[in-house]
Design a protein around this motif. Structure first.
Motif, mmCIF file in Angstrom:
data_model
loop_
_atom_site.group_PDB
_atom_site.id
_atom_site.type_symbol
_atom_site.label_atom_id
_atom_site.label_comp_id
_atom_site.label_asym_id
_atom_site.label_seq_id
_atom_site.Cartn_x
_atom_site.Cartn_y
_atom_site.Cartn_z
ATOM 1 N N UNK A 237 0.833 -1.202 0.000
ATOM 2 C CA UNK A 237 0.000 0.000 0.000
ATOM 3 C C UNK A 237 0.870 1.256 0.000
ATOM 4 N N UNK A 238 0.480 2.242 -0.796
ATOM 5 C CA UNK A 238 1.136 3.536 -0.828
ATOM 6 C C UNK A 238 0.099 4.613 -1.115
ATOM 7 N N UNK A 239 0.533 5.874 -1.131
ATOM 8 C CA UNK A 239 -0.385 7.000 -1.313
ATOM 9 C C UNK A 239 -0.119 7.622 -2.687
ATOM 10 N N UNK A 240 -1.138 7.610 -3.516
ATOM 11 C CA UNK A 240 -1.039 8.274 -4.827
ATOM 12 C C UNK A 240 -1.362 9.753 -4.613
ATOM 13 N N UNK A 241 -0.329 10.582 -4.642
ATOM 14 C CA UNK A 241 -0.429 11.963 -4.191
ATOM 15 C C UNK A 241 -0.302 12.927 -5.363
ATOM 16 N N UNK A 242 -1.072 14.015 -5.292
ATOM 17 C CA UNK A 242 -1.032 15.064 -6.309
ATOM 18 C C UNK A 242 -0.387 16.320 -5.727
ATOM 19 N N UNK A 243 0.571 16.890 -6.488
ATOM 20 C CA UNK A 243 1.259 18.107 -6.081
ATOM 21 C C UNK A 243 1.083 19.173 -7.162
ATOM 22 N N UNK A 244 0.966 20.417 -6.722
ATOM 23 C CA UNK A 244 0.850 21.542 -7.648
ATOM 24 C C UNK A 244 2.101 21.621 -8.519
ATOM 25 N N UNK A 245 1.912 21.661 -9.838
ATOM 26 C CA UNK A 245 3.057 21.732 -10.745
ATOM 27 C C UNK A 245 3.896 22.972 -10.494
ATOM 28 N N UNK A 246 3.248 24.072 -10.160
ATOM 29 C CA UNK A 246 3.982 25.320 -9.946
ATOM 30 C C UNK A 246 4.900 25.280 -8.746
ATOM 31 N N UNK A 247 4.691 24.351 -7.837
ATOM 32 C CA UNK A 247 5.520 24.252 -6.635
ATOM 33 C C UNK A 247 6.288 22.940 -6.578
ATOM 34 N N UNK A 248 6.318 22.204 -7.682
ATOM 35 C CA UNK A 248 6.880 20.856 -7.647
ATOM 36 C C UNK A 248 8.363 20.798 -7.975
ATOM 37 N N UNK A 249 9.038 21.950 -8.084
ATOM 38 C CA UNK A 249 10.479 21.932 -8.336
ATOM 39 C C UNK A 249 11.188 21.200 -7.208
ATOM 40 N N UNK A 250 12.069 20.283 -7.561
ATOM 41 C CA UNK A 250 12.788 19.503 -6.558
ATOM 42 C C UNK A 250 12.132 18.185 -6.216
ATOM 43 N N UNK A 251 10.941 17.933 -6.751
ATOM 44 C CA UNK A 251 10.268 16.665 -6.482
ATOM 45 C C UNK A 251 11.068 15.529 -7.108
ATOM 46 N N UNK A 252 11.453 14.541 -6.291
ATOM 47 C CA UNK A 252 12.300 13.452 -6.782
ATOM 48 C C UNK A 252 12.052 12.200 -5.962
ATOM 49 N N UNK A 253 12.419 11.071 -6.535
ATOM 50 C CA UNK A 253 12.299 9.786 -5.842
ATOM 51 C C UNK A 253 13.257 9.772 -4.652
ATOM 52 N N UNK A 254 12.781 9.257 -3.540
ATOM 53 C CA UNK A 254 13.607 9.143 -2.347
ATOM 54 C C UNK A 254 13.438 10.259 -1.337
ATOM 55 N N UNK A 255 12.691 11.324 -1.679
ATOM 56 C CA UNK A 255 12.491 12.419 -0.727
ATOM 57 C C UNK A 255 11.742 11.919 0.516
ATOM 58 N N UNK A 256 12.172 12.321 1.703
ATOM 59 C CA UNK A 256 11.431 11.918 2.907
ATOM 60 C C UNK A 256 10.064 12.586 2.950
ATOM 61 N N UNK A 257 9.119 11.883 3.533
ATOM 62 C CA UNK A 257 7.736 12.375 3.554
ATOM 63 C C UNK A 257 7.128 12.160 4.932
ATOM 64 N N UNK A 258 6.172 13.020 5.244
ATOM 65 C CA UNK A 258 5.334 12.847 6.431
ATOM 66 C C UNK A 258 3.896 12.644 5.947
ATOM 67 N N UNK A 259 3.304 11.547 6.365
ATOM 68 C CA UNK A 259 1.974 11.172 5.888
ATOM 69 C C UNK A 259 1.004 11.216 7.062
ATOM 70 N N UNK A 260 -0.104 11.927 6.865
ATOM 71 C CA UNK A 260 -1.145 12.020 7.892
ATOM 72 C C UNK A 260 -2.440 11.501 7.282
ATOM 73 N N UNK A 261 -2.992 10.469 7.892
ATOM 74 C CA UNK A 261 -4.249 9.895 7.404
ATOM 75 C C UNK A 261 -5.430 10.721 7.899
#
Length: 396
Positions: A237-261
């Protein structure tokens, strides 16, 4: 006396009118259209911005299985229900085999008959080989006797012809044996295919998981490829997440994340970006990333909403302002600088933005400059301002 009283009254009325006009002018200048705009001023600081990305997503399974038959048929039985955990190879459901068992039995009998035919053909081949040896020996003996004139030429020819016939008989027997073996092999392959087809009516779990859907009941007729059961691997199981393109600079595989259900907003779950989707959503202008959990939380359900915050590397140290101070005038982006009580629009080039509302300024202002953070109305270069500590109703 009457003239003096009239003059006094007129003077009093004139003074009252002047006082009223002065009051109106004072009010007009203090709170009317010409009144100075009240602003809150902040100082440009020097520091680092820790940029973050925020997105909302849905819990999905990386590995989900639709389990159904490869050919159309009727469901004979379903052995599991929604929510049950199953192991790899476990029988989940079974389709009606119809005549497959009878066809397998028929092929078994045909294979046995083919084996008997192979045995008979092999015996015929050995008999033909023995006859050939005798015929060849007789032909050689008669040829020798013929050279010595003990037998006639016709007798020699008969023995040679018998030898040739024996050789042809051996070739025919070997061909019959090869044909019998090929027929036996063909029947065996046909039986193997039928056995595999028979095995396909048994719907087994391809991996350990949890049943999430039961889409057909016993007696239902389904077509080839239609799902009878749906299975997911909880560990995927994982989270299919949407990010604003205008703020997505630097988005890359391996970035640490905090997930709140959404179902448990008080607990943060650590994770990281597992995959970036190649296709973005051109309608909503969002990039899509798959964010995995470091440890799958208990009670996590497919389809649950979650909020994801990604931590990006800190930006270089430099001037930092509040996001509220950034203003736009036409196509320009800048800030309103306050210097010597006067207002000036200063174009700036901004960099990273943090979720705490701070923005990195690459060029345009320096640390220590005073800029307008909040204003009670729109500003212009001709606006008069009055610096205050707070604004009524926090008009910003």
């Amino acid at each position: 006396m009457k003239s003096a009283g009239s003059l006094l009254r007129r003077s009093s009325l004139a003074l009252a009118a002047l006082a009223l006009l002065a009051g109106i002018a004072f009010v007009f200048l203090r709170s009317g259209p010409l009144a100075p705009v009240r602003v809150i001023v902040a100082q440009v600081e020097r520091g680092r911005v820790s940029p973050s990305l925020f997105g909302i997503g849905t819990v999905e399974a990386r590995r989900a299985y639709l389990i159904g038959p490869t050919v159309a048929g009727r469901v004979l039985r379903v052995l599991v229900d929604v929510g049950e955990r199953v192991e790899a190879g476990q029988l989940l459901a079974e389709m009606d085999p119809v005549d497959l068992d009878a066809r397998v039995a028929s092929l078994d009998a045909a294979i046995a008959r083919a084996a008997s035919a192979v045995t008979a053909s092999d015996a015929q081949r050995r008999d033909a080989q023995a006859r050939r040896k005798v015929a060849e020996a007789n032909a050689k003996r008669y040829e020798e006797l013929g050279r010595q004139a003990f037998v006639s030429a016709s007798a020699v020819e008969i023995r040679v012809q018998e030898s040739n016939s024996a050789v042809a008989a051996v070739q025919a027997a070997e061909a019959n044996l090869a044909g019998a073996r090929q027929e036996s092999s063909r029947l065996g392959a046909e039986r193997d295919a039928l056995v595999r087809q028979r095995a396909n009516v048994r719907l087994v779990a391809p991996a350990a998981g949890v049943v999430t859907s039961r889409d057909a009941e016993p007696g239902s007729t389904v077509v080839a490829g239609q799902a009878v059961l749906k299975l997911v691997e909880p560990a995927s199981l994982w989270v299919r997440t949407r990010f604003d393109q205008g703020r997505s600079a630097g988005l890359a595989v391996g970035l640490p994340a905090r997930i709140v259900r959404r179902s448990d907003p008080a607990v943060e779950h650590p994770g990281k970006v597992a995959r970036l989707e190649l296709l973005s959503d051109s309608v909503t202008e969002e990039r899509i990333a798959q964010v995995g959990f470091d440890a799958i939380p208990a009670g996590l359900s497919v389809g649950e909403m979650a909020e994801v915050t990604l931590e990006l590397p800190p930006a270089a140290e430099g001037p930092v302002v509040s996001n509220a101070a950034i203003a736009r005038r036409g196509a320009e982006t800048g800030v309103w600088v306050v210097a010597d009580g006067r207002l000036r629009f200063q174009p700036v080039r901004v960099g990273a933005t943090g979720l705490d509302g701070r923005v990195q300024v690459i060029e345009g202002v320096s640390a220590g400059d005073r800029v307008v953070a909040y204003a009670e109305s729109e500003l212009s270069t001709r606006s008069r301002i009055r610096i205050v500590e707070s604004l009524p109703e926090r008009t910003r």
